[in-house]
Design a protein around this motif. Sequence first.
Motif, mmCIF file in Angstrom:
data_model
loop_
_atom_site.group_PDB
_atom_site.id
_atom_site.type_symbol
_atom_site.label_atom_id
_atom_site.label_comp_id
_atom_site.label_asym_id
_atom_site.label_seq_id
_atom_site.Cartn_x
_atom_site.Cartn_y
_atom_site.Cartn_z
ATOM 1 N N ASN A 10 -1.718 3.421 7.047
ATOM 2 C CA ASN A 10 -1.514 3.633 5.623
ATOM 3 C C ASN A 10 -0.013 3.645 5.334
ATOM 4 N N THR A 11 0.438 2.747 4.460
ATOM 5 C CA THR A 11 1.878 2.620 4.178
ATOM 6 C C THR A 11 2.231 3.039 2.747
ATOM 7 N N GLU A 12 1.444 3.922 2.174
ATOM 8 C CA GLU A 12 1.716 4.385 0.816
ATOM 9 C C GLU A 12 2.889 5.355 0.758
ATOM 10 N N THR A 13 3.267 5.913 1.906
ATOM 11 C CA THR A 13 4.387 6.852 1.956
ATOM 12 C C THR A 13 5.457 6.319 2.910
ATOM 13 N N ALA A 14 6.640 6.898 2.831
ATOM 14 C CA ALA A 14 7.720 6.523 3.752
ATOM 15 C C ALA A 14 7.330 6.845 5.188
ATOM 16 N N ALA A 15 6.641 7.961 5.388
ATOM 17 C CA ALA A 15 6.191 8.338 6.732
ATOM 18 C C ALA A 15 5.202 7.315 7.280
ATOM 19 N N GLY A 16 4.338 6.799 6.418
ATOM 20 C CA GLY A 16 3.379 5.775 6.832
ATOM 21 C C GLY A 16 4.078 4.486 7.228
ATOM 22 N N LYS A 17 5.093 4.098 6.475
ATOM 23 C CA LYS A 17 5.851 2.895 6.818
ATOM 24 C C LYS A 17 6.554 3.064 8.161
ATOM 25 N N LYS A 18 7.050 4.258 8.411
ATOM 26 C CA LYS A 18 7.702 4.544 9.691
ATOM 27 C C LYS A 18 6.684 4.456 10.832
#
Length: 96
Positions: A10-18
């Motif tokens: 899930n990439t909806e948050t910065a943490a998810g993108k990380k």
Amino acid sequence: MLVLVTYDVNTETAAGKKRLRQVAKQCVNYGRRVQNSVFECIVDNAQWITLKVLLTDIIDEEVDSLRFYYLGNRYQAKVEHVGIDRGISQDQTLIL
């Protein structure tokens, strides 16, 4: 053995993108990308245990997922490919 690793982070948050970058980086270290979130990893048992632990430690099991397909040592007869291939297979000889 050949293990097909697939993931959905899930990439909806910065943490998810990380997390997505971290998962992809670990998969690149052990295999080759065959599609955006799909890697073929030719590994021995020790390498596989290490990779699986690394990946499961990275993801958030509440919103992300990993799938592992164990194709074994005789995987050549189990994989069929149609269309353009991305690079050299891991089990092919590479001369630099």
